[in-house]
Design a protein around this motif. Structure first.
Motif, PDB file in Angstrom:
ATOM      1  N   ASP A  17       1.068  -1.256   0.202  1.00  0.00           N
ATOM      2  CA  ASP A  17       0.497  -0.203  -0.705  1.00  0.00           C
ATOM      3  C   ASP A  17       0.746   1.395  -0.410  1.00  0.00           C
ATOM      4  O   ASP A  17       0.683   2.264  -0.252  1.00  0.00           O
ATOM      5  N   ARG A  18       1.990   1.342  -0.480  1.00  0.00           N
ATOM      6  CA  ARG A  18       2.905   2.274   0.132  1.00  0.00           C
ATOM      7  C   ARG A  18       3.527   2.967  -0.912  1.00  0.00           C
ATOM      8  O   ARG A  18       3.889   3.981  -1.725  1.00  0.00           O
ATOM      9  N   ILE A  19       3.696   1.639  -1.836  1.00  0.00           N
ATOM     10  CA  ILE A  19       3.269   2.225  -3.688  1.00  0.00           C
ATOM     11  C   ILE A  19       2.689   2.933  -4.291  1.00  0.00           C
ATOM     12  O   ILE A  19       1.804   3.160  -3.868  1.00  0.00           O
ATOM     13  N   ILE A  20       3.633   4.167  -4.393  1.00  0.00           N
ATOM     14  CA  ILE A  20       3.116   5.242  -5.614  1.00  0.00           C
ATOM     15  C   ILE A  20       3.271   5.159  -6.575  1.00  0.00           C
ATOM     16  O   ILE A  20       4.284   4.736  -7.543  1.00  0.00           O
ATOM     17  N   ARG A  21       1.779   4.990  -7.108  1.00  0.00           N
ATOM     18  CA  ARG A  21       1.678   5.215  -9.146  1.00  0.00           C
ATOM     19  C   ARG A  21       2.107   6.567  -9.177  1.00  0.00           C
ATOM     20  O   ARG A  21       1.522   7.828  -9.343  1.00  0.00           O
ATOM     21  N   ALA A  33      11.381  12.764  -8.107  1.00  0.00           N
ATOM     22  CA  ALA A  33      11.176  13.561  -6.948  1.00  0.00           C
ATOM     23  C   ALA A  33      10.027  14.575  -7.651  1.00  0.00           C
ATOM     24  O   ALA A  33       8.631  15.154  -6.800  1.00  0.00           O
ATOM     25  N   GLN A  34      10.083  15.264  -8.530  1.00  0.00           N
ATOM     26  CA  GLN A  34       9.259  15.827  -9.083  1.00  0.00           C
ATOM     27  C   GLN A  34       7.552  15.089  -9.200  1.00  0.00           C
ATOM     28  O   GLN A  34       6.251  15.897  -8.971  1.00  0.00           O
ATOM     29  N   ALA A  35       6.693  13.955  -9.325  1.00  0.00           N
ATOM     30  CA  ALA A  35       6.270  13.253  -9.636  1.00  0.00           C
ATOM     31  C   ALA A  35       6.175  13.145  -8.198  1.00  0.00           C
ATOM     32  O   ALA A  35       4.834  12.522  -8.424  1.00  0.00           O
ATOM     33  N   LEU A  36       7.049  12.689  -7.620  1.00  0.00           N
ATOM     34  CA  LEU A  36       6.341  12.237  -6.222  1.00  0.00           C
ATOM     35  C   LEU A  36       6.330  13.439  -5.096  1.00  0.00           C
ATOM     36  O   LEU A  36       5.927  13.082  -4.007  1.00  0.00           O
ATOM     37  N   GLY A  37       6.533  14.080  -5.407  1.00  0.00           N
ATOM     38  CA  GLY A  37       6.552  15.719  -4.516  1.00  0.00           C
ATOM     39  C   GLY A  37       7.138  15.686  -3.515  1.00  0.00           C
ATOM     40  O   GLY A  37       6.482  16.369  -2.555  1.00  0.00           O
ATOM     41  N   CYS A  38       8.808  15.381  -4.219  1.00  0.00           N
ATOM     42  CA  CYS A  38       9.340  15.736  -2.299  1.00  0.00           C
ATOM     43  C   CYS A  38      10.953  16.146  -3.160  1.00  0.00           C
ATOM     44  O   CYS A  38      10.383  16.725  -4.288  1.00  0.00           O
ATOM     45  N   ARG A  39      11.703  16.320  -2.137  1.00  0.00           N
ATOM     46  CA  ARG A  39      12.795  17.571  -2.910  1.00  0.00           C
ATOM     47  C   ARG A  39      13.755  15.707  -3.532  1.00  0.00           C
ATOM     48  O   ARG A  39      14.180  14.323  -3.091  1.00  0.00           O
ATOM     49  N   PRO A  40      14.190  15.848  -4.088  1.00  0.00           N
ATOM     50  CA  PRO A  40      15.933  15.530  -4.493  1.00  0.00           C
ATOM     51  C   PRO A  40      16.149  14.539  -3.732  1.00  0.00           C
ATOM     52  O   PRO A  40      16.878  12.870  -3.927  1.00  0.00           O
ATOM     53  N   ALA A  41      16.657  15.234  -2.949  1.00  0.00           N
ATOM     54  CA  ALA A  41      17.769  14.542  -1.832  1.00  0.00           C
ATOM     55  C   ALA A  41      17.266  13.034  -0.795  1.00  0.00           C
ATOM     56  O   ALA A  41      17.723  12.456  -0.808  1.00  0.00           O
ATOM     57  N   GLU A  42      15.806  13.178  -1.012  1.00  0.00           N
ATOM     58  CA  GLU A  42      15.196  12.661  -0.557  1.00  0.00           C
ATOM     59  C   GLU A  42      14.940  11.105  -1.011  1.00  0.00           C
ATOM     60  O   GLU A  42      14.427   9.818  -0.740  1.00  0.00           O
ATOM     61  N   ILE A  43      15.087  11.318  -2.692  1.00  0.00           N
ATOM     62  CA  ILE A  43      14.709  10.046  -3.138  1.00  0.00           C
ATOM     63  C   ILE A  43      16.215   9.445  -2.939  1.00  0.00           C
ATOM     64  O   ILE A  43      17.090   9.623  -2.447  1.00  0.00           O
ATOM     65  N   ALA A  44      15.437   8.200  -2.643  1.00  0.00           N
ATOM     66  CA  ALA A  44      16.940   6.765  -2.663  1.00  0.00           C
ATOM     67  C   ALA A  44      17.445   6.234  -3.914  1.00  0.00           C
ATOM     68  O   ALA A  44      16.510   5.298  -4.018  1.00  0.00           O
ATOM     69  N   LYS A  45      18.142   6.750  -4.166  1.00  0.00           N
ATOM     70  CA  LYS A  45      18.414   6.168  -5.560  1.00  0.00           C
ATOM     71  C   LYS A  45      19.296   5.200  -5.476  1.00  0.00           C
ATOM     72  O   LYS A  45      20.032   4.898  -4.206  1.00  0.00           O
ATOM     73  N   THR A  46      18.820   4.068  -6.424  1.00  0.00           N
ATOM     74  CA  THR A  46      19.487   2.464  -6.536  1.00  0.00           C
ATOM     75  C   THR A  46      20.858   2.788  -7.391  1.00  0.00           C
ATOM     76  O   THR A  46      20.474   3.004  -8.816  1.00  0.00           O
ATOM     77  N   LEU A  47      21.895   2.539  -6.850  1.00  0.00           N
ATOM     78  CA  LEU A  47      22.906   2.378  -7.993  1.00  0.00           C
ATOM     79  C   LEU A  47      23.857   0.935  -7.951  1.00  0.00           C
ATOM     80  O   LEU A  47      23.583  -0.085  -6.387  1.00  0.00           O
ATOM     81  N   SER A  48      24.285   0.843  -9.360  1.00  0.00           N
ATOM     82  CA  SER A  48      24.161  -1.424  -8.887  1.00  0.00           C
ATOM     83  C   SER A  48      25.495  -1.630  -8.755  1.00  0.00           C
ATOM     84  O   SER A  48      26.422  -0.043 -10.158  1.00  0.00           O
ATOM     85  N   GLY A 126      10.565  -0.402  -8.674  1.00  0.00           N
ATOM     86  CA  GLY A 126      10.801  -2.020 -10.221  1.00  0.00           C
ATOM     87  C   GLY A 126      10.242  -1.565 -11.815  1.00  0.00           C
ATOM     88  O   GLY A 126      10.529  -2.153 -12.489  1.00  0.00           O
ATOM     89  N   ASP A 127       9.867   0.193 -11.523  1.00  0.00           N
ATOM     90  CA  ASP A 127       9.952   0.381 -12.743  1.00  0.00           C
ATOM     91  C   ASP A 127       9.946   2.094 -12.964  1.00  0.00           C
ATOM     92  O   ASP A 127      10.387   2.528 -11.560  1.00  0.00           O
ATOM     93  N   ASP A 128       9.180   2.784 -14.341  1.00  0.00           N
ATOM     94  CA  ASP A 128      10.069   4.011 -14.337  1.00  0.00           C
ATOM     95  C   ASP A 128       8.273   5.188 -13.569  1.00  0.00           C
ATOM     96  O   ASP A 128       8.654   6.247 -14.342  1.00  0.00           O
ATOM     97  N   HIS A 129       8.241   4.628 -13.186  1.00  0.00           N
ATOM     98  CA  HIS A 129       6.787   5.513 -12.729  1.00  0.00           C
ATOM     99  C   HIS A 129       6.529   4.894 -11.277  1.00  0.00           C
ATOM    100  O   HIS A 129       4.662   4.345 -11.012  1.00  0.00           O
ATOM    101  N   SER A 130       7.728   4.781 -10.952  1.00  0.00           N
ATOM    102  CA  SER A 130       6.886   4.272  -8.940  1.00  0.00           C
ATOM    103  C   SER A 130       7.698   5.181  -8.326  1.00  0.00           C
ATOM    104  O   SER A 130       9.001   5.463  -8.252  1.00  0.00           O
ATOM    105  N   GLY A 131       7.163   4.446  -6.508  1.00  0.00           N
ATOM    106  CA  GLY A 131       8.109   4.982  -5.589  1.00  0.00           C
ATOM    107  C   GLY A 131       7.307   4.001  -3.910  1.00  0.00           C
ATOM    108  O   GLY A 131       6.273   3.780  -4.145  1.00  0.00           O
ATOM    109  N   VAL A 132       8.310   4.560  -3.312  1.00  0.00           N
ATOM    110  CA  VAL A 132       8.159   3.706  -1.771  1.00  0.00           C
ATOM    111  C   VAL A 132       8.071   4.708  -1.412  1.00  0.00           C
ATOM    112  O   VAL A 132       9.128   5.317  -1.239  1.00  0.00           O
TER     113      VAL A 132
END
Length: 155
Positions: A17-21, A33-48, A126-132
């Motif tokens: 229920d925490r997934i945001i489309r 950040a724009q799509a989720l309404g937060c600051r860029p710093a708050e995005i937990a970017k995943t580096l591989s 899991g995709d480019d239109h989502s966040g948690v």
């Protein structure tokens, strides 16, 4: 497919229920950040990364950068990112949606200390239109992270 894997993982843990489309793309930190309404710093970017042949994910503050010296001090190998064309085969998610949920077996996950200062962080789902939306402690628990590490540059 990756969204479904991440959703199934989060559903099993009671967090689907925490997934945001998002309407807009969340493929980059700025777009997320724009799509989720937060600051860029708050995005937990995943580096591989690949450490020898071991795939590793490091989640860090959205505007943080890896400090190669700290990385080598922590992991005893040079930082080597997985080429974008190979990320999905190593991790199980394609670039733009890489997250620590529903990943392939054997992938190690670490969280950078830069995330701890936020009340909530937003990794992809899991995709480019989502966040948690998760607290850093929830992210640690749900990701199965091996440890907190300090591998980003000081700002």
């Amino acid at each position: 497919m990756s969204l479904e894997k991440a959703r199934a993982w989060l559903q099993e843990k009671g967090y689907a229920d925490r997934i945001i489309r998002t309407e807009g793309s969340s493929a980059t930190v700025e777009l997320a950040a724009q799509a989720l309404g937060c600051r860029p710093a708050e995005i937990a970017k995943t580096l591989s990364f690949l450490q020898k042949e071991q795939p590793v994910l490091i989640l860090a503050e959205g505007d943080a950068r890896i400090d190669n010296h700290k990385y080598k001090e922590t992991f005893h190998v040079k930082a080597r990112m997985i080429p974008a064309a190979e990320v999905e085969q190593y991790i199980g998610h394609a670039p733009g949606g890489v997250c620590p949920f529903g990943i392939l077996p054997g992938v190690k996950v670490y969280l950078d200390e830069s995330l701890r200062k936020f009340q909530y962080v937003y990794p992809a789902a899991g995709d480019d239109h989502s966040g948690v939306r998760l607290t850093p402690d929830e992210l640690k628990e749900l990701s199965g992270a091996v440890a907190w590490v300090d591998v980003c540059k000081e700002k």
